[in-house]
Design a protein around this motif. Structure first.
Motif, PDB file in Angstrom:
ATOM      1  N   GLY A  51      -3.748-128.539 -19.255  1.00 45.92           N
ATOM      2  CA  GLY A  51      -2.948-127.989 -20.348  1.00 45.92           C
ATOM      3  C   GLY A  51      -2.965-126.470 -20.370  1.00 45.92           C
ATOM      4  N   ARG A  52      -4.143-125.868 -20.140  1.00 41.52           N
ATOM      5  CA  ARG A  52      -4.242-124.404 -20.106  1.00 41.52           C
ATOM      6  C   ARG A  52      -3.389-123.822 -18.978  1.00 41.52           C
ATOM      7  N   ARG A  53      -3.428-124.465 -17.832  1.00 44.04           N
ATOM      8  CA  ARG A  53      -2.661-123.942 -16.700  1.00 44.04           C
ATOM      9  C   ARG A  53      -1.159-124.117 -16.896  1.00 44.04           C
ATOM     10  N   VAL A  54      -0.748-125.219 -17.500  1.00 43.88           N
ATOM     11  CA  VAL A  54       0.672-125.392 -17.807  1.00 43.88           C
ATOM     12  C   VAL A  54       1.107-124.336 -18.819  1.00 43.88           C
ATOM     13  N   ALA A  55       0.282-124.101 -19.846  1.00 44.40           N
ATOM     14  CA  ALA A  55       0.607-123.082 -20.850  1.00 44.40           C
ATOM     15  C   ALA A  55       0.684-121.696 -20.218  1.00 44.40           C
ATOM     16  N   ALA A  56      -0.223-121.392 -19.289  1.00 47.32           N
ATOM     17  CA  ALA A  56      -0.191-120.098 -18.601  1.00 47.32           C
ATOM     18  C   ALA A  56       1.094-119.960 -17.795  1.00 47.32           C
ATOM     19  N   HIS A  57       1.506-121.053 -17.159  1.00 42.38           N
ATOM     20  CA  HIS A  57       2.759-121.034 -16.408  1.00 42.38           C
ATOM     21  C   HIS A  57       3.927-120.771 -17.345  1.00 42.38           C
ATOM     22  N   ASP A  58       3.977-121.509 -18.472  1.00 46.88           N
ATOM     23  CA  ASP A  58       5.070-121.331 -19.427  1.00 46.88           C
ATOM     24  C   ASP A  58       5.077-119.913 -19.987  1.00 46.88           C
ATOM     25  N   ASP A  59       3.876-119.395 -20.296  1.00 45.58           N
ATOM     26  CA  ASP A  59       3.762-118.041 -20.831  1.00 45.58           C
ATOM     27  C   ASP A  59       4.240-117.029 -19.795  1.00 45.58           C
ATOM     28  N   GLY A  60       3.841-117.200 -18.550  1.00 47.52           N
ATOM     29  CA  GLY A  60       4.277-116.308 -17.479  1.00 47.52           C
ATOM     30  C   GLY A  60       5.780-116.358 -17.278  1.00 47.52           C
ATOM     31  N   TYR A  61       6.341-117.535 -17.424  1.00 41.97           N
ATOM     32  CA  TYR A  61       7.784-117.696 -17.252  1.00 41.97           C
ATOM     33  C   TYR A  61       8.535-116.939 -18.340  1.00 41.97           C
ATOM     34  N   THR A  62       8.061-117.022 -19.599  1.00 42.25           N
ATOM     35  CA  THR A  62       8.753-116.338 -20.700  1.00 42.25           C
ATOM     36  C   THR A  62       8.567-114.831 -20.621  1.00 42.25           C
ATOM     37  N   ARG A  63       7.472-114.358 -19.963  1.00 41.52           N
ATOM     38  CA  ARG A  63       7.249-112.916 -19.800  1.00 41.52           C
ATOM     39  C   ARG A  63       7.953-112.397 -18.548  1.00 41.52           C
ATOM     40  N   HIS A  64       8.623-113.254 -17.832  1.00 43.32           N
ATOM     41  CA  HIS A  64       9.318-112.890 -16.597  1.00 43.32           C
ATOM     42  C   HIS A  64       8.340-112.314 -15.570  1.00 43.32           C
ATOM     43  N   GLU A  65       7.267-113.043 -15.329  1.00 37.17           N
ATOM     44  CA  GLU A  65       6.296-112.661 -14.299  1.00 37.17           C
ATOM     45  C   GLU A  65       7.012-112.623 -12.954  1.00 37.17           C
ATOM     46  N   PRO A  66       6.487-111.830 -12.034  1.00 37.49           N
ATOM     47  CA  PRO A  66       7.055-111.871 -10.684  1.00 37.49           C
ATOM     48  C   PRO A  66       6.997-113.297 -10.130  1.00 37.49           C
ATOM     49  N   VAL A  67       7.971-113.635  -9.329  1.00 36.67           N
ATOM     50  CA  VAL A  67       8.069-114.990  -8.787  1.00 36.67           C
ATOM     51  C   VAL A  67       6.782-115.405  -8.098  1.00 36.67           C
ATOM     52  N   ASP A  68       6.165-114.499  -7.338  1.00 35.50           N
ATOM     53  CA  ASP A  68       4.921-114.839  -6.643  1.00 35.50           C
ATOM     54  C   ASP A  68       3.844-115.268  -7.631  1.00 35.50           C
ATOM     55  N   GLY A  69       3.767-114.598  -8.780  1.00 35.60           N
ATOM     56  CA  GLY A  69       2.783-114.961  -9.799  1.00 35.60           C
ATOM     57  C   GLY A  69       3.018-116.355 -10.348  1.00 35.60           C
ATOM     58  N   LEU A  70       4.283-116.705 -10.544  1.00 36.61           N
ATOM     59  CA  LEU A  70       4.605-118.046 -11.046  1.00 36.61           C
ATOM     60  C   LEU A  70       4.269-119.108 -10.007  1.00 36.61           C
ATOM     61  N   TYR A  71       4.493-118.793  -8.727  1.00 31.14           N
ATOM     62  CA  TYR A  71       4.132-119.754  -7.683  1.00 31.14           C
ATOM     63  C   TYR A  71       2.627-119.974  -7.653  1.00 31.14           C
ATOM     64  N   GLY A  72       1.870-118.905  -7.864  1.00 32.56           N
ATOM     65  CA  GLY A  72       0.410-119.038  -7.917  1.00 32.56           C
ATOM     66  C   GLY A  72      -0.023-119.926  -9.073  1.00 32.56           C
ATOM     67  N   LEU A  73       0.597-119.748 -10.242  1.00 25.70           N
ATOM     68  CA  LEU A  73       0.284-120.609 -11.387  1.00 25.70           C
ATOM     69  C   LEU A  73       0.688-122.050 -11.095  1.00 25.70           C
ATOM     70  N   LYS A  74       1.850-122.217 -10.456  1.00 25.21           N
ATOM     71  CA  LYS A  74       2.285-123.568 -10.110  1.00 25.21           C
ATOM     72  C   LYS A  74       1.282-124.235  -9.187  1.00 25.21           C
ATOM     73  N   ASP A  75       0.795-123.486  -8.212  1.00 26.90           N
ATOM     74  CA  ASP A  75      -0.201-124.037  -7.298  1.00 26.90           C
ATOM     75  C   ASP A  75      -1.473-124.451  -8.033  1.00 26.90           C
ATOM     76  N   GLN A  76      -1.897-123.637  -9.002  1.00 32.79           N
ATOM     77  CA  GLN A  76      -3.089-123.988  -9.784  1.00 32.79           C
ATOM     78  C   GLN A  76      -2.863-125.270 -10.578  1.00 32.79           C
ATOM     79  N   ILE A  77      -1.678-125.398 -11.153  1.00 31.89           N
ATOM     80  CA  ILE A  77      -1.358-126.614 -11.923  1.00 31.89           C
ATOM     81  C   ILE A  77      -1.344-127.830 -11.003  1.00 31.89           C
ATOM     82  N   VAL A  78      -0.700-127.692  -9.846  1.00 32.98           N
ATOM     83  CA  VAL A  78      -0.639-128.809  -8.902  1.00 32.98           C
ATOM     84  C   VAL A  78      -2.040-129.186  -8.441  1.00 32.98           C
ATOM     85  N   ASN A  79      -2.870-128.203  -8.139  1.00 38.19           N
ATOM     86  CA  ASN A  79      -4.237-128.493  -7.693  1.00 38.19           C
ATOM     87  C   ASN A  79      -5.045-129.189  -8.787  1.00 38.19           C
ATOM     88  N   THR A  80      -4.870-128.756 -10.035  1.00 36.89           N
ATOM     89  CA  THR A  80      -5.572-129.413 -11.139  1.00 36.89           C
ATOM     90  C   THR A  80      -5.075-130.848 -11.297  1.00 36.89           C
TER      91      THR A  80
END
Length: 123
Positions: free
Chosen positions: A78-107
């Motif tokens: 849940g924390r990692r999904v929320a971090a991804h959603d938060d990063g998406y709304t802040r318009h994080e660089p695409v690479d940062g969002l991919y890193g969060l996605k990888d963390q979510i997938v790994n979890t």
């Protein structure tokens, strides 16, 4: 209406009853049940009642298999999904969002390993 035959009877250690009925308890829909032995059966703790395959007053029509996963794993996911959603709304660089996605997938993979092995989940 299905009968409680071996072909139409759950086998998972934990189930959530989607549709079911038993006299005199009534509707079992939405209840969680835990596998019991010796006869193929389940225990519904919030009703303090056993569900036995041989009970003619019981109809389990639809259920879904469930597994127990440590709460900390679900919280981490849940924390990692929320971090991804938060990063998406802040318009994080695409690479940062991919890193969060990888963390979510790994979890999520760790949750699956936990469910498959019945042991501790790992990333």
């Amino acid at each position: 209406m299905p009968t409680n035959t071996p072909q139409h009877w759950p086998s998972a250690p934990i189930i959530r009853i989607r549709r079911g009925h038993m006299l005199p308890c009534g509707d079992l829909s939405g209840r969680i049940a835990y596998r019991e032995t010796p006869e193929p059966g389940y225990y519904v703790p919030d009703l303090d009642v056993g569900l036995w395959q041989s009970n003619t007053d019981l109809r389990l029509e639809e259920w879904e298999d469930m597994v127990a996963v440590p709460k900390r794993i679900v919280d981490e996911l849940g924390r990692r999904v929320a971090a991804h959603d938060d990063g998406y709304t802040r318009h994080e660089p695409v690479d940062g969002l991919y890193g969060l996605k990888d963390q979510i997938v790994n979890t999520a993979r760790g949750v699956v390993r936990q469910a498959d092995a019945g042991g501790e989940a790992t990333e």
